[in-house]
Motif scaffolding. Structure first.
Motif, mmCIF file in Angstrom:
data_model
loop_
_atom_site.group_PDB
_atom_site.id
_atom_site.type_symbol
_atom_site.label_atom_id
_atom_site.label_comp_id
_atom_site.label_asym_id
_atom_site.label_seq_id
_atom_site.Cartn_x
_atom_site.Cartn_y
_atom_site.Cartn_z
ATOM 1 N N ILE A 3 0.826 -1.210 0.000
ATOM 2 C CA ILE A 3 0.000 0.000 0.000
ATOM 3 C C ILE A 3 0.853 1.250 0.000
ATOM 4 O O ILE A 3 0.381 2.344 -0.155
ATOM 5 C CB ILE A 3 -0.954 0.074 1.210
ATOM 6 N N HIS A 4 2.128 1.077 0.234
ATOM 7 C CA HIS A 4 2.991 2.242 0.276
ATOM 8 C C HIS A 4 3.616 2.549 -1.076
ATOM 9 O O HIS A 4 4.475 3.399 -1.174
ATOM 10 C CB HIS A 4 4.084 2.050 1.335
ATOM 11 N N ARG A 7 4.105 6.739 -2.159
ATOM 12 C CA ARG A 7 3.754 7.527 -0.976
ATOM 13 C C ARG A 7 4.398 8.906 -1.021
ATOM 14 O O ARG A 7 5.412 9.125 -1.670
ATOM 15 C CB ARG A 7 4.144 6.788 0.290
ATOM 16 N N TYR A 31 -1.076 7.306 0.592
ATOM 17 C CA TYR A 31 -0.393 7.289 1.879
ATOM 18 C C TYR A 31 0.618 8.432 1.959
ATOM 19 O O TYR A 31 1.310 8.724 0.983
ATOM 20 C CB TYR A 31 0.309 5.950 2.092
ATOM 21 N N TRP A 199 -4.577 3.602 -1.057
ATOM 22 C CA TRP A 199 -4.534 3.536 0.400
ATOM 23 C C TRP A 199 -5.950 3.542 0.957
ATOM 24 O O TRP A 199 -6.562 4.572 1.143
ATOM 25 C CB TRP A 199 -3.738 4.707 0.962
#
Ligand code: XMP
Length: 515
Positions: A3-4, A7, A31, A199
């Motif tokens: 999910i990063h 970022r 994120y 995210w």
């Protein structure tokens, strides 16, 4: 899924709006983290940001103590967006000229867009009402930059270096008063940094569970439960990751709201089958508080007792090596921001002593989340709406709502009166409209008449406030008929009370709690 991937790093120069930038980015499902402006370039590289945002700040770039960053951040090959002070800093570091503006711009200003290629893509209007807050302005652009928007006060209200993908805006797109602010931030994220909106809360749950499992291995974890949202959600998340390796400890200090202890135990034990140790330590707490009227002393005594009771209980859990705690993101950034450590550390939450004495390591699975994100997470994890939406409740509980000495009898009076307040506010459909609502027991007796009898009894103050974050608050304009039912019911149903008053003070200069 990582999910990063994609970022964003926000470097904080001390603006009151820095947290809002993070909020807007999270709302766009990307994120991000806020780090202090002084973060080392090696740490920034290790973060692998897809984009960097330089926040606003109260300083002038030419001030003696102006917070600076190394120019290297412009050579990482990732897009940079400077906001307000961030824009001026960008201009100064890259060879432009910033000067004191004769005319300060605070509040609303008209922004005239000159170029809609990327940052302003998709915005139809030529003129936007935006939020400004600055004294300095750019006089000369650094080479490679061009102006993409102007205002009455400045020809360089938004700038761009297309080749190096460096952008700057003089206004604050993160505040709601800036028209199309969300779109401008989204344009930076999706058109310029090319991150993806991945995210989400369920991706957060998946990655947190994996992380907790990896960190904890086969060890045991303990978690203190207070009855509040943060600790319950922490426990649920850790429980989902490692099940019976988690033991929760709930210390009933006798200072909780009516029925609260039972409700928490029921929810966690029955609904989620958690290992939960409930300790009734109310006598111990009340004994410590006997004859203590000073609010800070009450807090210290309660904090000390909590640590001792918790520690004794935790010792019975052999081979525990981790303590799970519900630290939230605002707590984390307050302690790393340019402003230095927060002055409002809550003593009862200070588990430093526990960690040291018991050789426990800390896990804080909520440290990336804001309060309302924690509520969303709680809902996703199946926590009852009643618990998720619960008003904030201070750690020292009813003790700081009983002005003067705390006794069992005074706790009883306050608990019953408080229950009436909450019941009636809920009945009127106002519970989710106010930030907090509660009763306070005053050390004031007054004369009344009940039936034909003269009475000389206690006073209850009712408090209901509206607030966004507890930092500032205004008294809630409760309808008279709701106040009337609250008053009548308390006086009729709670023995020992013959007068009810409503608190109409705002914060500041008052505070939400009376102590
Ligand atoms: P004040 O009274 O300072 O409260 O306006 C702001 C918010 O903080 C809560 N509060 C506390 N919370 N321990 C806590 O955990 C405390 O000692 C404490 N004192 C105040 C208060 O309920 C409000 O939400």
């Amino acid at each position: 899924m990582d999910i990063h991937s994609g970022r964003i790093l926000i470097l904080d120069f001390g603006s009151q709006y820095t947290q809002l930038i993070a909020r807007r980015i999270r709302e766009a499902k990307v994120y991000c983290e806020i780090h202090p402006f002084s973060t080392k370039i090696s740490t920034i590289k290790a973060f692998r940001p897809a984009g960097i945002i330089l926040s606003g700040g109260p300083s002038s770039v030419y001030g003696k103590k102006a917070p600076l960053v190394t120019k290297d951040i412009f050579n990482l090959g990732v897009p940079v967006l400077g906001i307000c002070y961030g824009l001026q800093l960008t201009a100064r570091l890259l060879g432009g000229v910033v000067e004191k503006s004769g005319k300060h711009e605070y509040g609303g200003a008209d922004l005239i867009i000159g170029d809609r290629a990327d940052l302003f893509k998709g915005i139809r209007k030529k003129k936007l009402r935006v939020w400004m807050s600055h004294g300095d302005k750019i006089k000369k652009l650094p080479s490679g930059f061009k102006s993409i928007a102007k205002s009455d006060n400045s020809a360089f209200s938004a700038i761009r270096n297309e080749k190096k993908r460096i952008y700057g805006v003089q206004f604050h797109p993160e505040v709601v008063h800036s028209e199309e602010g969300t779109r401008i931030i989204s344009n930076f994220l999706f058109n310029i940094c090319r991150v993806k909106p991945l995210w989400t809360m369920s991706s957060f749950i998946d990655s947190s569970i994996a992380e907790i499992r990896e960190k904890v291995g086969k060890d045991r974890v303990i978690c203190g439960i207070s009855g509040g949202v943060d600790s319950s959600v922490t426990a649920l998340l850790v429980h989902k990751a490692i099940g019976k390796q988690l033991t929760c400890i709930f210390v009933d200090n006798g200072l909780l709201r009516k029925g609260e202890g039972l409700a928490v135990a029921k929810a966690l034990r029955k609904n989620f089958k958690m290992n939960l140790l409930c300790v009734d330590a109310s006598e111990r707490f009340l004994k410590s508080l006997r004859n203590v009227a000073d609010p800070e002393r009450k807090r210290k005594l309660i904090g000390g007792d909590f640590i001792r009771v918790f520690q004794a209980e935790a010792r019975s859990i052999k081979d525990a090596s981790f303590l799970a705690q519900g630290t939230l993101y605002p707590d984390v950034i307050e302690s790393v921001s340019t402003k230095g450590p927060s002055a409002t550390i809550k003593s009862h939450h200070n588990v430093g002593g526990l960690l040291k004495n018991m050789h426990l390591k800390l896990i804080e699975p909520l440290r990336e989340l804001f309060k309302d994100e924690v509520r969303v997470l709680g809902r996703e994890l199946g926590l009852a709406a009643e618990m998720v939406e619960r008003h904030p409740f201070p750690g020292p509980g009813l003790a700081i709502r009983i002005i003067g000495g705390v006794t069992q009898q005074r706790c009883h009076i306050l608990r019953e009166a408080d229950a009436v307040v909450l019941e009636e506010i809920k009945k009127a459909g106002l519970y989710n409209e106010v930030w907090q609502s509660f009763a306070v027991l005053l050390p004031v007796k007054s004369v009344g008449v009940m039936g034909d009898e003269r009475t000389y009894e206690n006073t209850i103050a009712v408090r209901a406030v509206q607030s966004l974050d507890g930092m500032t608050a205004d008294w809630a304009r409760l309808p008279y008929d709701v106040l009337e039912v609250i008053s009548t019911r308390i006086i009729n149903e709670v023995r020992g009370v013959n007068r009810v008053v409503y608190d109409i003070s705002s914060k500041p200069p008052s505070t939400i709690e009376w102590e």
